[in-house]
Design a protein around this motif. Structure first.
Motif, PDB file in Angstrom:
ATOM      1  N   ALA A  77       1.218   4.070  -2.958  1.00  0.00           N
ATOM      2  CA  ALA A  77       0.761   5.428  -2.659  1.00  0.00           C
ATOM      3  C   ALA A  77       1.876   6.457  -2.757  1.00  0.00           C
ATOM      4  O   ALA A  77       1.615   7.626  -3.090  1.00  0.00           O
ATOM      5  N   VAL A 124       0.834  -1.200   0.000  1.00  0.00           N
ATOM      6  CA  VAL A 124       0.000   0.000   0.000  1.00  0.00           C
ATOM      7  C   VAL A 124       0.871   1.253   0.000  1.00  0.00           C
ATOM      8  O   VAL A 124       0.650   2.200  -0.753  1.00  0.00           O
ATOM      9  N   THR A 126       4.014   0.494   6.274  1.00  0.00           N
ATOM     10  CA  THR A 126       3.371   1.332   5.260  1.00  0.00           C
ATOM     11  C   THR A 126       4.260   2.518   4.928  1.00  0.00           C
ATOM     12  O   THR A 126       4.455   2.868   3.758  1.00  0.00           O
TER      13      THR A 126
END
Length: 335
Positions: free
Chosen positions: A199, A195, A245
């Protein structure tokens, strides 16, 4: 450059035919890795001939995002395909995708330019490809040694590789022994990295034009170093997932800005050799990291691998921030 995807497609198409023959599978894996060794520096060297320096970050960002999103979307689809029809169709579809890639690359609008070596444009026997790669990598080392910024980037590349090889491979051990997670939990940690990696370029690099911004080039080293130190300290899966992340964001943005700066700094006539030398540094550092990381984990525990990895990345960031980026002209000693 276009021959490498075609060769990889041929290797992949052979895999369904050699199932059960472990030696043949290893040989094909070696062939796939060998083709990748030539393709990656070639793509990096070609991109600046297609776009201007102010477009390098956007172009590399688009390439990275397309690769990550395709992996995120196609990995589950491949799993369903294997469950429904077996592994052979999945490998054949993958081989076809490499062949299609080769056909697309042949249509790139590249203008011919003089060869820097007499035999550069001649066909090379497969047995000599590794010798050519080693020769080009060796030829890139003097170029790096003469350029101050390239030396700093090379040192950062090596420090990052010495960290990333072990921390990437031993994440499954950290998840089980330090965070108390099973296979599902480890899968969520990988998803968190994915993710962030998807992103990062979309959120951070959308409007960046200058590849010579220290914060965006060396800041990701510091971010990833902080994540490794967090993973060494925390026992919370939630904190680890959030940190990973951020690690994905740092990995993606760092790869894009580092590559863009390297492409803008390396001289055009020897860009392929410089990128090959950097690829050699990365592969060598990762291999050493895998060996040393396993020894450290066995001796004192996996947390120390992440502690040392974080320190190495912070050292790379510190070295980068202490170096003046300079103008688009090469910052060679004495200039």
């Amino acid at each position: 450059m276009s021959t490498c995807p075609g060769q990889r497609g041929s290797f992949i198409a052979l895999l369904p035919l050699v199932s059960g023959h472990i030696g043949a599978v290893y040989a094909i894996a070696f062939g796939l890795s060998s083709a990748s060794v030539f393709f990656n520096p070639a793509t990096g060297a070609v991109l600046p001939r297609l776009v201007g320096e102010k477009e390098l970050v956007a172009a590399n960002s688009g390439i990275w995002t397309a690769a990550v999103l395709s992996q995120i979307a196609l990995a589950p689809a491949a799993g369903l395909l294997v469950v429904a029809f077996g592994f052979a169709p999945a490998f054949l579809i993958n081989a076809a995708s490499f062949t299609l890639s080769a056909l697309v690359l042949t249509r790139l609008p590249l203008t011919a330019r003089p060869s820097t070596t007499p035999d550069q444009n001649q066909a090379i026997h497969p047995a000599g490809r590794w010798r050519r790669w080693a020769h080009q990598a060796g030829g890139g080392i003097p170029l790096i040694a003469r350029d101050r910024l390239l030396r700093v980037l090379a040192a950062g590349q090596l420090l990052a590789a010495l960290s990333a090889g072990a921390t990437s491979a031993l994440l499954v051990v950290l998840a089980a022994d330090h965070l108390g997670l099973g296979p599902d939990g480890y899968g969520w940690l990988l998803a968190a990295i994915g993710v962030g990696a998807a992103a990062g370029p979309l959120l951070v690099l959308r409007r960046v034009e200058d590849p010579r911004r220290p914060l965006l080039v060396f800041g990701p080293f510091a971010l990833r170093g902080g994540v490794d130190l967090t993973l060494a300290a925390t026992t919370s899966p939630v904190v680890a997932g959030a940190a990973l992340t951020a690690y994905g964001v740092g990995t993606s943005t760092g790869a894009v800005t580092f590559t863009s700066l390297l492409q803008a700094t390396a001289p055009e006539t020897h860009r392929g050799r410089v990128l090959t030398a950097f690829d050699m540094l990365w592969q060598t550092g990762r291999l050493a990291s895998l060996v040393l990381g396993g020894l450290v984990a066995d001796a004192v525990g996996v947390r120390w691998v992440y502690l040392v990895g974080g320190i190495l990345l912070l050292a790379a960031a510190t070295l980068g921030f202490a170096t003046r980026m300079g103008s688009p002209a090469h910052a060679q000693d004495g200039e």
